[in-house]
Design an enzyme around this catalytic site. Structure first.
Site, PDB file in Angstrom:
ATOM      1  CB  SER A  23      -0.892   0.047   1.258  1.00  8.37           C
ATOM      2  OG  SER A  23      -1.753  -1.045   1.310  1.00  8.37           O
ATOM      3  CG  HIS A  62      -5.540  -1.555   4.575  1.00  2.89           C
ATOM      4  ND1 HIS A  62      -6.265  -2.461   3.849  1.00  2.89           N
ATOM      5  CD2 HIS A  62      -4.951  -0.736   3.662  1.00  2.89           C
ATOM      6  CE1 HIS A  62      -6.115  -2.216   2.546  1.00  2.89           C
ATOM      7  NE2 HIS A  62      -5.315  -1.170   2.407  1.00  2.89           N
TER       8      HIS A  62
END
Lengths: 424, 424, 424, 424
Positions: free
Chosen positions: C296, C345
């Site tokens: 990410s 997340h």
């Protein structure tokens, strides 16, 4: 979203056909066939093909016989032409002479069948045509070559690579399901409710092969029960009151019924591929499955018992012994096993695993085999070897138990029997 | 719901294959082919077939030639066997003797191909195999019979009755669309944006034939423009800046590009069926359509002009006269029209309707035909009659205008030309 | 078999519409909306709805603003009516009084939106309408309640239970694929070839949520790489020259890009469900997968570094320390992590697993995070617990390594940041 | 390619569920609902939602009542909170205050239902829940507001724009067909053979609306007969021995049965849309159709005849007069027609076209209407106008013939009757 989809413009076909029909209606069948084979075949062929097939459908038995005679005589092999073309090819082996030979060696009726096949639904009609022909054959052996040609063509068209395996379940089209009811050949399906019990519960599966050009017609199908352990009776398997098992909890897949659907495809074998692929698909989807086994009828048992001068009696053990002996020892003149279902599974590489008395007490089950049934086991580790042994000399693989049972009895002889893939 | 669906358990195939591969890897190709044809063919055949096809894929040109030689020599026709079987059949014409003859008259390589075809993807690989063979053929004419057999088999498998017509549009899978880009043979597609202009606007259609066993591969496709009136230039048709017409407002469907996709299916004709079915489908969906016409190249025009000692010049009218004369008068030795595209459409029953100068000013268009293009008209009232005239004696149907144009010029002769269905 | 299928008769719609259009064209928008909400709404409503939506599509910015004002003022909440209905309900709590209260408490614009939604394509147009509204909002805060109502309605319609997860691959419709190209928000897709590298290789997957009423429009999609081991750089992942892995050989699934597609659905969260379902589907299809992890971006890192008076420097270790500290320690005023991707997340129950310097050297990657990227790990054994800790007090789960890295640095403060689900 | 496709990973659900179940099993329903509405709702919500729904399914009547009471009391409207939020909004009308008001004005049970809806199959279960609730309602009027909320939510979810019209025919899944048998409310379907006669012949059609989240459950369906001329008796229409007409030869489409399937969707009207769309689809596919008409029951006729002090007698003409008078003159207190089927079709814009004595001689037909049936005509030229007249003041459109019949009789009064969309 249609299940089948109409692949061809039926509206157009209707118009096109009716415009040409008056003319076609007045022509004789030999003329029409000649047209279809002739130069205009490609352009106006669809209407002619449609018309020939429609006319065939309306024929009575006598007219059909006449049509078959046309195929046999006017469109048959011309030995002189073959000889001539062969000589020309030998003298000058080229593309041209080879093509000429191939054309001469293949009767025109094969090309006729191929050209008939260009219209929607034709494939199913040609399969039906062969079915009609097979019924005629015993009384008209001279039509044998016509059947050979049709079988050859259908065998090429229904090549394994073109078949599609589809699951049959309660989401399947009614049109397909009613054919499952009609074609079930081993354990009759009485009603839609009975059918539902075969395809809807979590521990039942059914799979069929289809051909893309005959999407409404299963070719062969197998019914599978998912169980814990190998079952010894079809009554238990099909019991209404049994409780369904979660598929994930099963360790055994039982193939308890395999039915061929298309009499017109007799002699073209699908069963071996079907079983292999269903084993593969089930293994992938349900990793808990460890055993793949049949629960099969023994159709020739009672007849053999009688011929061998034995009696089945009431003792289950004796019944099993008879069955074991029959399966392992009763042979046809070519040394193959006498029982047709045995030939099928042994030829596929299965082994005779176990025998069960009182396992099929339906009238048919009692009449055929005194109620005894057999498990053929598909053990993937042994399939290739079993098959080799069988193919090389009709060596029969069996479990030690079954071997022992077979030795308890000594007797008679076996005779030849008709060929063909049985319903299993 | 996947567009293609995986019809066979690839997971199983993988395992099954790898377990057997070591052994297979060590065997020679002739051995493997013999195995596949032999008794164990049905049971362990899939792995062998898979292996042979995989090995074929990895072959270089020399190895392929060796493989073709194997097919030609070891699996070819055995004239003595044919003669013997023929004699036996004549002496006693029965099913058995006929079957024996048919088996003798068909080289083993045909059955080999059928057995190879049992694994997923095999059909496409066999088509590719014939493509390789065709490339080899000029240098190895002795392989002609092998090609004849493959063509015969593929022709039976790709029978019109098994093909499926699908629309190609901007909702089609990218995998299929990229093949449309690759196979377009008449007016090159430069990019995905260019492709989009051919399939997405409301006044564009594209249709392709597919075979169920090769769902990712179009066999032939046609691009159609819906217009008001018959267009006279491909530049206008394909112009980026044109405004799209509502499909319902069109009165004309223009077939401006037909491309065969599979070199391995050369000699097996799909174009006529394709046009007929697309006409039928469009008529049904868009009742406003009255005219079905092509805008076609004239690939042989410039060469003929040169050979005939003419010049095209700059005068559009003179160019049209040359083209008309060429299409109507230039013949091959067998009296058929010299232009391959003309042969295709006239054979289908179309007529030469109109000619347009400056209609394709692409480099290729100018080189082939000096920019002239032609409309072939599919007039449903006349198709059967036109076709009869053409099929019976290469009579060419044409509009009075085109006839007049053709008579303005007098000249030369025509020559033979290669066969095969062109891209049109 | 079309991928989408036209669920409504567009031909009919066209005719119906045009017959009524003249009349509709002459009416004002307030009149049309009143009509649609009025008694004849059900019968002639489709045409009116179609017309309002078409007219909306043609509006310029000013006209749209006028339309939104209509929704805000004429179709807004009427406090007195609410109060009155509430009092009536309290006095006599019955079905009737409750229904009257519910009707009074819900502005008419909600029912208007529901009635607009009865025509094909309306749902997508309403989503677009909210997108327009959101763009207008900063300058027109008085439209906030209109947006609240639209969001409320869309949130109910785009309920998780109505979404469908579909794989996106090279067999997907071009129409969908071009939207993947357009909507990719993390690592730009340059071309169709680039797209193909993201979806076709055996070690790539892509999944998107769709709503049945907007079948051409993905709502959110995730791109997944199947790898051996956890990758530390997006350059390696997306490298042209890398060799594809067989999916069965992978042990790790890397979620390297998640993109929201519909600005008009802002504030309605799909990402958490998407990840959970993709993990579930991949686990089932590829049992070899053991690790589910992201690669990410850290979009706020560089800004924070500056604000905190730090420098990133060239030392990879120092860069990782900065990133670790930022992710674990930098907070917003409400104590939640400052980084929006981290919030997403961590809120889903993932943990900060590892950090990689030089992992995204694209201009955007360097500008945002100095090239550092992060792996968030979805460890199924810990998800619930991680999520509880985060939801209960923004407790951040991290690996010991990352914790150590974070402690190497001491510094600064964090600030508030805008909400909304980021592209991840 | 499965008809339904499993859109969610049931395997995963099973595992996920069982892992969490022990804990869930021990919690009370109020706790579980609070959890689902709480902060962890999004991440672990699916398991909780699944569990609540499963638990609901196992409840007995008393437990269900307790659950409904929970929804009514603990998750109902809080008037003080509404008042407070409304005051805050009036004082400072912003997005925030509006959002707070909207949250306060909508009982929590609505959000609960939305969160329950995130798991596969939930939508059908919520529809079932409302069905249970409706059965409870007469004895528990205090649950009225709960029903209002559920209806409001379902009405939004089953918005016309989300429904899909599908043809029902002999290719439909057995699973769907058995529901057609079960739900047919007008002319009972006795068996699968009877069903086949309704959906398979060339002159029969059946269409149903489906919602994508309940693909196995039809919402409403209509059975259509294609005829030449308007039929006057349902016996003829459904006769076993009648010969099927080619669809292309029909000029009339007769809607002879419309059945609502989901009691849980009572009050949400689909019938009008269904008829309009079926008319549109049939018009497009069969351009020969000119007349769209019903053959409908007159459910309230006999009761009215008795109440009005009339007798039906044996004279067909008198029977038609009674029926005409009843349909045109018998009114409810609000001046709407007394007959519920009449209200439905007249409200849709149809007109009373003709009456037939002896048209339904089934026990039910005789009991309800003395065997008389009515044709309502959908004349596209008049639908809008008819509808306006009806909607504006219950003006009833009728043919001159029917008007004359109605005037032959003079009598009585009409009374109120229950609402709801009838089976027609």
């Amino acid at each position: 979203m249609s299940f089948f989809g109409d692949l061809l413009s039926t509206v157009f076909e209707r118009r096109y056909r009716s415009a040409l029909e008056p003319d076609l209606e007045q022509r004789s069948l030999p003329e029409l066939c000649a047209d279809l084979l002739g130069r205009s075949g490609e352009v106006s062929g669809a209407a002619t093909a449609r018309h020939i097939l429609d006319r065939y459908t309306r024929m009575n038995e006598g007219e059909r016989l006449e049509f078959f005679a046309l195929l046999a005589e006017d469109m048959g092999l011309v030995p002189d032409a073959v000889r001539e073309a062969l000589a020309a090819f030998e003298a000058d082996p080229s593309s041209q002479t080879y093509r000429a030979f191939a054309a001469a060696a293949e009767p025109k009726r094969q090309e006729l069948a191929r050209r008939l096949n260009q219209v929607p639904g034709a494939t199913a009609q040609l399969v039906q045509m062969r079915r009609d022909l097979l019924e005629t054959l015993p009384a008209h052996p001279e039509l044998g070559p016509v059947d050979q040609d049709l079988q050859h063509l259908l065998s090429s068209w229904f090549n394994r690579g073109f078949l599609v395996l589809l699951p049959i379940n309660w989401e399947s089209p009614a049109e397909v399901l009613e054919k499952i009811i009609a074609y079930e050949a081993v354990h009759t399906i009485d009603s839609w409710d009975d059918l539902r019990r075969r395809v809807q519960p979590t521990d039942r599966r059914c799979f069929a092969y289809f051909h893309p050009a005959m999407p409404h017609e299963p070719l062969i199908f197998v019914e599978v029960a998912l169980t814990r352990g190998i079952p010894g009776s079809v009554q238990d398997l099909l019991s209404d009151s049994r409780e369904a098992l979660a598929a994930e909890d099963a360790d055994t897949a039982v193939f308890y019924s395999i039915s061929n659907c298309q009499a017109g495809l007799a002699g073209i074998s699908f069963g071996n591929s079907l079983i292999k692929q269903v084993v593969a698909d089930l293994s992938r989807d349900l990793p808990g499955l460890e055993i793949f086994v049949t629960l099969s009828p023994i159709p020739g048992l009672m007849r053999w018992v009688q011929e061998a001068g034995l009696t089945m009696g009431d003792d289950p053990e004796h019944q099993r012994q008879c069955a074991a002996h029959y399966l392992l020892q009763a042979k046809r003149t070519n040394s193959s096993p006498r029982d047709p279902v045995a030939r099928f599974h042994l030829g596929n590489g299965a082994l005779v695993h176990d025998l069960h008395a009182g396992a099929d007490v339906s009238p048919n089950g009692l009449a055929q085999s005194g109620g005894v049934m057999v498990n053929y086991l598909y053990d993937r580790a042994q399939i290739a070897q079993n098959h080799e042994g069988y193919a090389g000399g009709y060596q029969i693989a069996a479990s030690p138990d079954v071997r022992s049972l077979a030795e308890m009895i000594t007797t008679g002889q076996d005779q030849g029997q008709r060929d063909g893939e049985p319903s299993l």
